[in-house]
Design a protein around this motif. Sequence first.
Motif, PDB file in Angstrom:
ATOM      1  N   ILE A   1       0.819  -1.222   0.000  1.00  0.00           N
ATOM      2  CA  ILE A   1       0.000   0.000   0.000  1.00  0.00           C
ATOM      3  C   ILE A   1       0.850   1.269   0.000  1.00  0.00           C
ATOM      4  O   ILE A   1       0.326   2.379  -0.108  1.00  0.00           O
TER       5      ILE A   1
ATOM      6  N   ALA B   1       5.946   2.131   3.107  1.00  0.00           N
ATOM      7  CA  ALA B   1       6.322   0.906   3.823  1.00  0.00           C
ATOM      8  C   ALA B   1       6.982  -0.026   2.815  1.00  0.00           C
ATOM      9  O   ALA B   1       6.753   0.109   1.610  1.00  0.00           O
ATOM     10  N   VAL B   2       7.778  -0.951   3.311  1.00  0.00           N
ATOM     11  CA  VAL B   2       8.413  -1.917   2.416  1.00  0.00           C
ATOM     12  C   VAL B   2       8.078  -3.334   2.850  1.00  0.00           C
ATOM     13  O   VAL B   2       7.729  -3.574   3.999  1.00  0.00           O
ATOM     14  N   GLY B   3       8.207  -4.250   1.908  1.00  0.00           N
ATOM     15  CA  GLY B   3       8.021  -5.665   2.226  1.00  0.00           C
ATOM     16  C   GLY B   3       6.807  -6.242   1.544  1.00  0.00           C
ATOM     17  O   GLY B   3       5.873  -5.532   1.185  1.00  0.00           O
TER      18      GLY B   3
ATOM     19  N   VAL C   1       5.305 -12.116   3.694  1.00  0.00           N
ATOM     20  CA  VAL C   1       6.533 -12.788   4.136  1.00  0.00           C
ATOM     21  C   VAL C   1       6.524 -14.288   3.829  1.00  0.00           C
ATOM     22  O   VAL C   1       7.529 -14.858   3.431  1.00  0.00           O
TER      23      VAL C   1
ATOM     24  N   GLU D   1      13.162  -5.602   4.046  1.00  0.00           N
ATOM     25  CA  GLU D   1      13.291  -4.860   5.304  1.00  0.00           C
ATOM     26  C   GLU D   1      14.737  -4.445   5.588  1.00  0.00           C
ATOM     27  O   GLU D   1      14.974  -3.549   6.413  1.00  0.00           O
TER      28      GLU D   1
ATOM     29  N   GLU E   1       7.398   8.059   8.716  1.00  0.00           N
ATOM     30  CA  GLU E   1       6.716   6.892   8.145  1.00  0.00           C
ATOM     31  C   GLU E   1       5.574   6.451   9.055  1.00  0.00           C
ATOM     32  O   GLU E   1       5.628   6.663  10.266  1.00  0.00           O
TER      33      GLU E   1
ATOM     34  N   GLY F   1       2.921  -1.678   8.471  1.00  0.00           N
ATOM     35  CA  GLY F   1       3.691  -2.215   7.348  1.00  0.00           C
ATOM     36  C   GLY F   1       3.017  -1.994   6.008  1.00  0.00           C
ATOM     37  O   GLY F   1       2.163  -1.104   5.867  1.00  0.00           O
TER      38      GLY F   1
ATOM     39  N   ASP G   1      -2.135  -7.516   1.866  1.00  0.00           N
ATOM     40  CA  ASP G   1      -3.497  -8.063   1.716  1.00  0.00           C
ATOM     41  C   ASP G   1      -4.492  -7.061   1.139  1.00  0.00           C
ATOM     42  O   ASP G   1      -5.497  -7.454   0.557  1.00  0.00           O
TER      43      ASP G   1
ATOM     44  N   ASP H   1     -10.785   0.127   7.706  1.00  0.00           N
ATOM     45  CA  ASP H   1     -10.153  -0.374   8.937  1.00  0.00           C
ATOM     46  C   ASP H   1     -10.704   0.279  10.202  1.00  0.00           C
ATOM     47  O   ASP H   1     -10.622  -0.308  11.276  1.00  0.00           O
TER      48      ASP H   1
HETATM   49  P1  NAD Z   1       1.033  -4.672   8.394  1.00  0.00           P
HETATM   50  O1  NAD Z   1       1.113  -3.525   9.322  1.00  0.00           O
HETATM   51  O2  NAD Z   1       1.435  -4.433   6.993  1.00  0.00           O
HETATM   52  O3  NAD Z   1      -0.470  -5.250   8.377  1.00  0.00           O
HETATM   53  C1  NAD Z   1      -1.127  -5.754   9.548  1.00  0.00           C
HETATM   54  C2  NAD Z   1      -2.656  -5.668   9.331  1.00  0.00           C
HETATM   55  O4  NAD Z   1      -3.056  -4.296   9.424  1.00  0.00           O
HETATM   56  C3  NAD Z   1      -3.106  -6.151   7.951  1.00  0.00           C
HETATM   57  O5  NAD Z   1      -4.356  -6.767   8.076  1.00  0.00           O
HETATM   58  C4  NAD Z   1      -3.261  -4.867   7.147  1.00  0.00           C
HETATM   59  O6  NAD Z   1      -4.213  -4.949   6.120  1.00  0.00           O
HETATM   60  C5  NAD Z   1      -3.661  -3.857   8.221  1.00  0.00           C
HETATM   61  N1  NAD Z   1      -3.162  -2.503   7.913  1.00  0.00           N
HETATM   62  C6  NAD Z   1      -1.885  -2.063   8.027  1.00  0.00           C
HETATM   63  N2  NAD Z   1      -1.795  -0.791   7.640  1.00  0.00           N
HETATM   64  C7  NAD Z   1      -3.039  -0.420   7.275  1.00  0.00           C
HETATM   65  C8  NAD Z   1      -3.585   0.788   6.758  1.00  0.00           C
HETATM   66  N3  NAD Z   1      -2.846   1.892   6.554  1.00  0.00           N
HETATM   67  N4  NAD Z   1      -4.898   0.817   6.473  1.00  0.00           N
HETATM   68  C9  NAD Z   1      -5.683  -0.257   6.668  1.00  0.00           C
HETATM   69  N5  NAD Z   1      -5.229  -1.427   7.155  1.00  0.00           N
HETATM   70  C10 NAD Z   1      -3.909  -1.508   7.446  1.00  0.00           C
HETATM   71  O7  NAD Z   1       1.904  -5.846   9.044  1.00  0.00           O
HETATM   72  P2  NAD Z   1       2.289  -7.290   8.464  1.00  0.00           P
HETATM   73  O8  NAD Z   1       1.140  -7.880   7.710  1.00  0.00           O
HETATM   74  O9  NAD Z   1       2.871  -8.017   9.606  1.00  0.00           O
HETATM   75  O10 NAD Z   1       3.482  -7.013   7.448  1.00  0.00           O
HETATM   76  C11 NAD Z   1       3.322  -6.870   6.027  1.00  0.00           C
HETATM   77  C12 NAD Z   1       4.649  -6.505   5.414  1.00  0.00           C
HETATM   78  O11 NAD Z   1       5.066  -5.208   5.905  1.00  0.00           O
HETATM   79  C13 NAD Z   1       5.797  -7.467   5.798  1.00  0.00           C
HETATM   80  O12 NAD Z   1       6.597  -7.657   4.679  1.00  0.00           O
HETATM   81  C14 NAD Z   1       6.536  -6.726   6.901  1.00  0.00           C
HETATM   82  O13 NAD Z   1       7.878  -7.130   7.000  1.00  0.00           O
HETATM   83  C15 NAD Z   1       6.413  -5.294   6.400  1.00  0.00           C
HETATM   84  N6  NAD Z   1       6.605  -4.241   7.413  1.00  0.00           N
HETATM   85  C16 NAD Z   1       7.214  -3.118   6.988  1.00  0.00           C
HETATM   86  C17 NAD Z   1       7.377  -2.055   7.868  1.00  0.00           C
HETATM   87  C18 NAD Z   1       8.031  -0.796   7.364  1.00  0.00           C
HETATM   88  O14 NAD Z   1       8.181  -0.648   6.166  1.00  0.00           O
HETATM   89  N7  NAD Z   1       8.427   0.105   8.227  1.00  0.00           N
HETATM   90  C19 NAD Z   1       6.883  -2.146   9.172  1.00  0.00           C
HETATM   91  C20 NAD Z   1       6.211  -3.309   9.567  1.00  0.00           C
HETATM   92  C21 NAD Z   1       6.066  -4.368   8.666  1.00  0.00           C
END
Ligand code: NAD
Length: 361
Positions: free
Chosen positions: A13, A73-75, A78, A93, A281, A285, A289, A338
Amino acid sequence: MDYKITLIPGDGIGPEIVEEARQVLDRVGEVYGHRFSYKKILMGGCSIDAFGVPLTDEALETARNSDSVLLGAVGGNVGNSRWYDVAPNLRPEAGLLAIRKGLGLFANIRPAYLYKELAGACPLKDSVIGNGFDMVIMRELTGGLYFGERYTKEINGVMTAMDTLVYSEEEIRRIAVKAFDIAMKRRKSVISVDKANVLDSSRLWRKVVEEVAKDYPEVTLTHMLVDNCAMQLVMNPGQFDVVLTENMFGDILSDEASMITGSIGMLSSASMNEGKFGLYEPSHGSAPDIAGKDMANPIATILSAAMMLSYSFDLDKEAEAVENAVQQVLTEGYRTPDIMSEGCKKVGTKEMGRLICERIK
Ligand code: NAD
């Protein structure tokens, strides 16, 4: 004034939410007469696809030559992504660690603010929530237990592991100065969290923080033991303004503080260097999804851009205008999926960004 910003949309996203935050910055520029110019760089999975590494030296150099950085965000997913069948230092990451190190970012700042419109998502009782809470957790990011000497080895036939927690006066002083500077922009209270009843590093921490406090006579300094702080966060969160703490304590307490706000899509963050430079930031993440579905909540990234305005550019009035615009759309009942609840109006990422822009005056 002119400000040069590096944008890192990243993966999932990331591009959608960074685009909305960019439009908010442009709107601030229009209303208040500033010019924001942007350079985009690749980091994370998209950089692996293009260059084989999560962050190139050129991209880092571009970030270094700007006034601040805004990251989405990156990733990827996983468990199911081509980016993870490689060595850890080549995964998406790893770009995050490389950019934090490359830019000398040692102060992590995570606000935890409860919007009364979203109080239903807060896991605390109404009697505990009271009038709500509005705090920032200031965590030291490059020292302490996570960076100390360590080993796991057999000693006298017994497997033994050791980690060490080291802090120098300089490392403590520079993060304490940051915390007091930020307290001056807020309610002028710092609660410094340590374990001074047990740890030498905490006793040095306390001594140096007290020295720094002398330069900020308007700010009230209180010390709190970390175990007590973990309890106080869920017993009386309203008492905290700026919470200053070391790396591991901050890691745990900042997650606890964000959990009690209940809404991951609303949480901004910043990592700063010794000066005004910062990387801003959302705390969440890349949410693979929901990527590309216009469902992501852009507010955490928009509020991160507001932090940039205040902390990197000293544009406090402009930052407040963005925060007020976010508050206004929530009061008017607009919600991304959300944070949706009964009786509210559901909007997508783009519409939420547009509504916020429209309310910046
Ligand atoms: P995530 O925070 O991406 O998502 C967790 C849940 O929260 C998911 O159901 C997602 O749909 C929801 N969510 C997150 N942000 C949202 C938003 N802005 N609006 C609506 N819903 C939101 O965590 P994850 O699923 O554990 O990780 C996904 C990827 O992100 C992995 O590759 C992880 O390593 C990476 N990651 C990156 C960072 C970063 O770039 N700083 C931080 C955390 C995780």
